[in-house]
Design a protein around this motif. Structure first.
Motif, PDB file in Angstrom:
ATOM      1  N   GLU A  44      69.556 -60.365-106.857  1.00 11.56           N
ATOM      2  CA  GLU A  44      68.671 -60.009-105.575  1.00 11.56           C
ATOM      3  C   GLU A  44      67.412 -59.177-106.239  1.00 11.56           C
TER       4      GLU A  44
ATOM      5  N   ALA B  25      63.560 -60.104-105.482  1.00  9.17           N
ATOM      6  CA  ALA B  25      62.564 -59.266-105.040  1.00  9.17           C
ATOM      7  C   ALA B  25      60.927 -59.356-105.458  1.00  9.17           C
TER       8      ALA B  25
ATOM      9  N   ASP C 286      62.614 -50.878-109.267  1.00  6.79           N
ATOM     10  CA  ASP C 286      63.738 -50.481-108.480  1.00  6.79           C
ATOM     11  C   ASP C 286      64.094 -49.122-108.661  1.00  6.79           C
TER      12      ASP C 286
ATOM     13  N   MET D  14      57.945 -55.463-104.774  1.00  8.23           N
ATOM     14  CA  MET D  14      59.134 -54.738-104.334  1.00  8.23           C
ATOM     15  C   MET D  14      59.152 -53.674-103.603  1.00  8.23           C
TER      16      MET D  14
END
Length: 599
Positions: A78, A82, A116, A440
């Motif tokens: 995932e 992104a 992230d 992102m």
């Protein structure tokens, strides 16, 4: 004290038959590494010591500008989706599924992971700038592992990432890494060049590679005495002036019958003229990105016109073409030029008025700009044209530098001849921009309370590549027979070789000298094996230790033999002076490898 007799150092007299480059052969023969599988290596005692010393230098310099993290090598699908790179990485990425069927990968790089973290933790400009780095194992499903540690499937990398509020901040972070890299490579004893480079799959704007010239390298770089340096994909040059041909007839394009003459060389010989007076035609089809399909279609003709003696630089061309390139097939050539292959030329070819407008993307290489009375294909079987003048006789979509430079041409900044050679990349720094933070969804509040997207940089060093580059350059100076590593990265700085351990006087002298060196802070290896002196000497050279002290017959006269393998100097030294002599030489070498002030 480290005693050779108690260590696992499995040296080999001959390199395995499949070892190709010098560093691969020597790393195997010296017992630094052993191969487990294609592109997968175990680091034995000596190899691990050298790698750890390199890591320590990298860590020390990176700690001056950033903070060390340790990020997971196993990543969920995932986070890569992104950023849009899950599919973009293709077969180079190792992929797997867990017991529940969830898809994961082994990370090749960590832009997604740090972004992230940033999108979850960074909220305000007050938290910026940030520089985060790690020294971590990376994985790449290399299609053709070869050249020992230069092209592998598992490797150790120092990767760093910066987050800044604006481009001015990114410039500062980028320059910090540039200076840190120069300090690292200088301390490791490498002669390197920093070259302008293409950003490739990482994206972004500015990009710089740190390279070491070696025959084992797979990258071509150009450099000069002026300080100019660039990857072949970015290199430019000054061209010597060319006297154009005199016009014939009325000076307008004129058909010339050239039966069976298709290539630049054939036409040149037939018409008795040089390639510099000819136009070379290169025809491609670009498979465009999906976002461009609506306007330009999935496939777009791309035609490049070059000087006859020049070759296309596909990396430069790719930046302009907007998609992956392949040569045109016969049907596509005929549809684009209305002519057969072998006699292709610019006149009659309709160029798109702008790169973003439909039609054939026609690129005129800058080397043809301003030229007159050239020879080109006539788009007619067995005919060429003379008196062809760009702009007057045909239009291009754009004029750009899309050629490879040639060794000996003059650099663009100082007019010095360019040296073209193969090199190994040991580090690479990028200005990524906001590619990842935008895709992102990372944002922070600026001073005005407005939400903005941080700008990123990415910075990598191949740890094993420092070791292999050092071995390659040293081995080249020794015709590939042996090498000597810089004392900052050698597994040991000095080897004390007792030529005959059965002789108690020699054994006692060797033990004392090794103990004194160790007490003086020298990283010393005592060769106390019950082997012939010749075997010990060959092994000492083979494992790359830069300094050697031979404990032999001179002990009776109070002397030992000191070999400085970095300078190829051998001298007799009094036993009571050898510790000061050797430790002083090591200190001098290390100090001379310290970066100049300001670096």
């Amino acid at each position: 004290m480290h005693r050779w007799s108690q260590l696992f150092i499995p040296t080999l007299r001959e390199a395995p038959a499949d070892a190709e480059v010098a560093s691969h052969k020597l790393l195997l023969r010296a017992g630094y590494i052993r191969q487990l599988g294609a592109g997968i290596y175990s680091y034995l005692f000596l190899g691990n010591r050298s790698v750890n010393k390199i890591v320590a230098i990298v860590r020390e310099e990176m700690d001056r500008i950033g903070q060390e993290f340790l990020l997971p090598a196993l990543n969920p699908k995932e986070v890569w989706e992104a950023s849009g790179r899950w599919s973009g990485m293709g077969e180079n990425m190792f992929r797997l599924k867990d017991r529940k069927g969830a898809e994961l990968c082994l990370a090749m790089t960590h832009e997604e992971i740090v972004t992230d973290i940033a999108r979850k933790e960074l909220r305000s400009y007050k938290q910026l700038p940030q520089i985060w780095y790690q020294i971590q194992t990376k994985f790449r499903d290399e299609p053709r592992p070869k050249s020992g540690l230069l092209r592998v499937r598992q490797f150790l990398m120092k990767d760093a990432y910066s987050f800044d509020i604006d481009e001015a901040g990114l410039d500062i972070s980028y320059n910090k890494h540039d200076q840190a890299y120069r300090r690292i490579f200088t301390r490791c004893g490498l002669q390197f060049v920093a070259v302008d480079a293409d950003s490739g799959a990482m994206g972004g704007s500015a990009s710089q590679e740190f390279m070491v010239y070696t025959d084992a390298g797979e990258d071509l770089i150009a450099s000069s005495a002026s300080g100019y340096a660039a990857n072949l994909e970015k290199a430019t040059s000054q061209l010597a002036p060319v006297d154009d041909l005199a016009p014939t007839g009325d000076g307008l394009p004129e058909l010339v019958h050239t039966p069976g003459q298709r290539t630049i060389d054939e036409v040149g010989a037939f018409l008795n003229l040089a390639p510099v007076h000819q136009i070379k035609t290169m025809a491609y089809m670009a498979e465009l990105k999906e976002s461009d399909h609506a306007k330009l279609g999935k496939l777009r003709p791309v035609v490049v016109f070059l000087r006859g003696d020049h070759s296309i630089n596909e990396a430069k061309l790719l930046l302009l073409a907007g998609g992956e390139l392949r040569p045109m097939v016969t049907e596509e050539i005929e549809a684009t030029f209305k002519a057969p292959a072998g006699y292709l030329g610019p006149i009659g070819l309709e160029a798109a008025p702008h790169p973003k407008k439909p039609g054939t993307l026609v690129i005129l290489d800058k080397a043809l700009e301003g030229r007159t009375n050239l020879i080109a294909g006539a788009n007619k079987e067995e005919y060429h044209l003379r008196n062809v003048t760009p702009t007057r006789d045909f239009k291009s979509t754009l004029v750009a530098d899309v050629r490879n430079i040639i060794e000996g041409e003059l650099d663009p900044i100082g007019g010095q001849p360019l040296r073209l050679g193969t090199a190994v990349e040991i580090g690479h720094i990028f200005k990524l921009g906001n590619k990842y933070t935008t895709s992102m969804g990372a944002s922070v509040l600026n001073r005005d309370g407005k939400e903005v997207t941080p700008i990123m940089g990415c910075y990598g060093i191949g740890i094993e590549r420092i070791l292999t580059a050092a071995i390659e350059t040293s081995a080249a100076a020794n015709q590939g027979a042996s090498y000597a590593l810089h004392p900052a990265i050698a597994p040991f700085q000095v080897v004390v070789t007792i030529t005959n351990v059965a002789d108690q006087a020699l054994l006692a002298a060797g033990e004392k000298i090794a103990a004194d060196l160790e007490a003086a802070g020298v990283d010393v290896l005592l060769d106390d094996r019950d082997e012939r002196a010749g075997v010990k000497f060959k092994d000492a050279d083979l494992v790359g230790i830069p300094y050697r002290i031979n404990i032999g017959r001179g002990v009776a006269e109070g002397k030992v033999e000191f070999l400085d393998r970095l300078r190829s100097v051998t001298e007799d030294v009094a036993i009571n002076e050898v510790t000061a002599k050797v430790s002083g030489q090591i200190t001098s070498t290390l100090n001379n490898s310290l970066p100049a002030a300001g670096l």
